[in-house]
Every structure is written in C-alpha cells, then in structure tokens.
Motif scaffolding. Structure first.
Motif, PDB file in Angstrom:
ATOM      1  N   CYS A 137       0.835  -1.209   0.000  1.00  0.00           N
ATOM      2  CA  CYS A 137       0.000   0.000   0.000  1.00  0.00           C
ATOM      3  C   CYS A 137       0.870   1.259   0.000  1.00  0.00           C
ATOM      4  CB  CYS A 137      -0.904   0.045   1.235  1.00  0.00           C
ATOM      5  SG  CYS A 137      -1.699  -1.505   1.661  1.00  0.00           S
ATOM      6  N   CYS A 140       1.375   4.090  -2.653  1.00  0.00           N
ATOM      7  CA  CYS A 140       0.434   5.209  -2.787  1.00  0.00           C
ATOM      8  C   CYS A 140       0.049   5.840  -1.447  1.00  0.00           C
ATOM      9  CB  CYS A 140      -0.834   4.744  -3.489  1.00  0.00           C
ATOM     10  SG  CYS A 140      -0.552   4.150  -5.164  1.00  0.00           S
ATOM     11  N   HIS A 141       0.301   5.148  -0.343  1.00  0.00           N
ATOM     12  CA  HIS A 141      -0.087   5.690   0.966  1.00  0.00           C
ATOM     13  C   HIS A 141       1.119   5.858   1.884  1.00  0.00           C
ATOM     14  CE1 HIS A 141      -4.400   5.387   0.149  1.00  0.00           C
ATOM     15  NE2 HIS A 141      -4.223   4.154  -0.265  1.00  0.00           N
ATOM     16  N   TYR A 155      -5.924  14.659  -5.718  1.00  0.00           N
ATOM     17  CA  TYR A 155      -6.443  14.776  -4.347  1.00  0.00           C
ATOM     18  C   TYR A 155      -5.707  15.874  -3.585  1.00  0.00           C
ATOM     19  CZ  TYR A 155      -8.367  10.241  -5.631  1.00  0.00           C
ATOM     20  OH  TYR A 155      -9.021   9.232  -6.280  1.00  0.00           O
TER      21      TYR A 155
END
Ligand code: HEC
Length: 185
Positions: A137, A140-141, A155
C-alpha cells in the motif's frame, strides 16, 4: 422519546440471535472479500521501485471499485469505506464511524463489529471491519512526497499518506437489508 427509536430499542433487545442471520454472514464475507481483493491486487501489480501510473491504480483500486459496484447492484448491499486520514473526501469518517475506528485502534484483535440498524420500519444488518496497511500500500499511501504525481494532482486535500505497515488505514462497512423493501414484518 421518539416512538421509532423506542420500537428499534425493543426490537434490538428482542432479537439478540439476529447477529447470526445469513444476511449478516453475507455482509461479513463481502467486507472480507473486498479487503482481501485490494491486498492481493496491490501485491500482484506493484513492483518495488516501479513507477505507479494511473494504469496501476485502475488495476488495483479500479477493480475493487468495480466489485463494490457489482455487489451493490446485484445484492442490494451498501458498501462504504471511511477513514480519518482520508484521500477521497467522500470517505471522511462521520462521528459514528470515527468511534468504530477508535474501537478497532484500541483492540487489534477485534476483526469485525456487527450491528443492526432500523430505518423507516426496515431493518438492516451491518458488518464493519478494519483495514490495515501493508507494504504494497505504501506505493500510494507512504511518504507524502513519494506519492505518485497523479495522486498529488487529483487529491489536493489528501491526508491518506505517511502510513506504515500494520497501521489502521480505515474501515469498510457493508449494510444489507434484512427485510427487503416492500416486505412488511
Ligand atoms: C496505486 C495506488 C494505490 C495503492 C497501491 C493503494 N491505494 Fe488506497 N487509495 C488510492 C487512491 C487514489 C484512493 C482514493 C480513491 C477514491 O477516489 O475513492 C485510495 C483510497 C483508499 C481507501 C478509502 C479511504 C480513503 O482514504 O479515501 C482505503 C481504505 C485504502 N485506499 C486502503 C488501501 C490499502 C489497505 C492498500 C494496500 C492493500 C491501498 N489502499 C493501496 C490509491 C492506492
């Protein structure tokens, strides 16, 4: 006291076994399936060090989104993700969701919460599960500056970065009608 609320409280007290209805199981399985699906796709499509493109995003979250849509349309489920550190502002945790997130944060062994909702005379089973961050993850995080360019652009109010493996990322709630619309009890 609001009569509807009172009726709901009475029903809830009278139906303790309903936490194990087939619909509740279905909701539980759907929540688990979505979490596992995202995890497997992230592991399958993200190679360490490789650039993350909108195409990668489509292969991971895009497919998860398609499955969520399919479950909603074919099984009448309502599926919602929520997080305090959200990416999509639509997933910002409401206060009740924030309380559930706090519960999961405080008890890492709690793998789901089941409850019943009574809305306008209809009852719904709801299962909420925690979502944890894994290595895959982080593409992207992970760190704020390491986020793929398309995510930074799309975003501007993004808060879903800076996570580490094992962190609680948020929750998924699956709600299913116990007595489908039109059926009176
Ligand atoms: C390819 C990039 C990418 C990867 C890899 C990725 N995510 Fe996401 N994630 C996103 C984007 C973009 C969104 C916002 C989607 C939207 O607009 O609804 C998102 C949204 C979410 C949400 C919904 C809540 C929110 O903040 O809007 C959760 C939960 C989530 N991700 C968890 C994970 C987990 C867990 C993993 C690893 C198993 C993961 N993500 C891997 C890009 C990614």
């Amino acid at each position: 006291m609001d009569f509807k609320l009172l009726a709901a409280a009475v029903l809830l007290a009278a139906a303790p076994a309903s936490a194990e209805t087939p619909r509740m199981e279905e909701a539980s399985n759907a929540a688990a399936e979505i979490i596992d699906m995202r995890s497997s796709l992230a592991k399958a499509f993200i190679e360490p060090g490789a650039e993350i493109t909108p195409e990668t995003f489509k292969n991971v979250c895009g497919r998860v989104g398609a499955r969520v849509k399919e479950l909603s349309e074919t099984r009448g489920m309502k599926i919602r993700h929520a997080a305090e550190k959200y990416r999509n502002p639509a997933n910002k945790a409401a206060s009740e969701e924030a309380a559930l997130i706090a519960r999961f944060a405080g008890d890492k062994d709690l793998n789901e919460v089941r409850d019943e909702l009574f809305i306008d005379g209809a009852s719904y089973s709801r299962v909420t599960r925690p979502i944890f961050v894994e290595e895959a993850c982080l593409a992207c995080h992970g760190d704020r500056d390491a986020r793929p360019a398309f995510i930074k652009e799309k975003y501007p109010d993004d808060r879903a970065f800076g996570y580490r493996p094992g962190d609680l990322r948020g929750i998924i709630s699956v709600t299913v009608p116990e007595n489908p619309a039109g059926e009176k009890r």
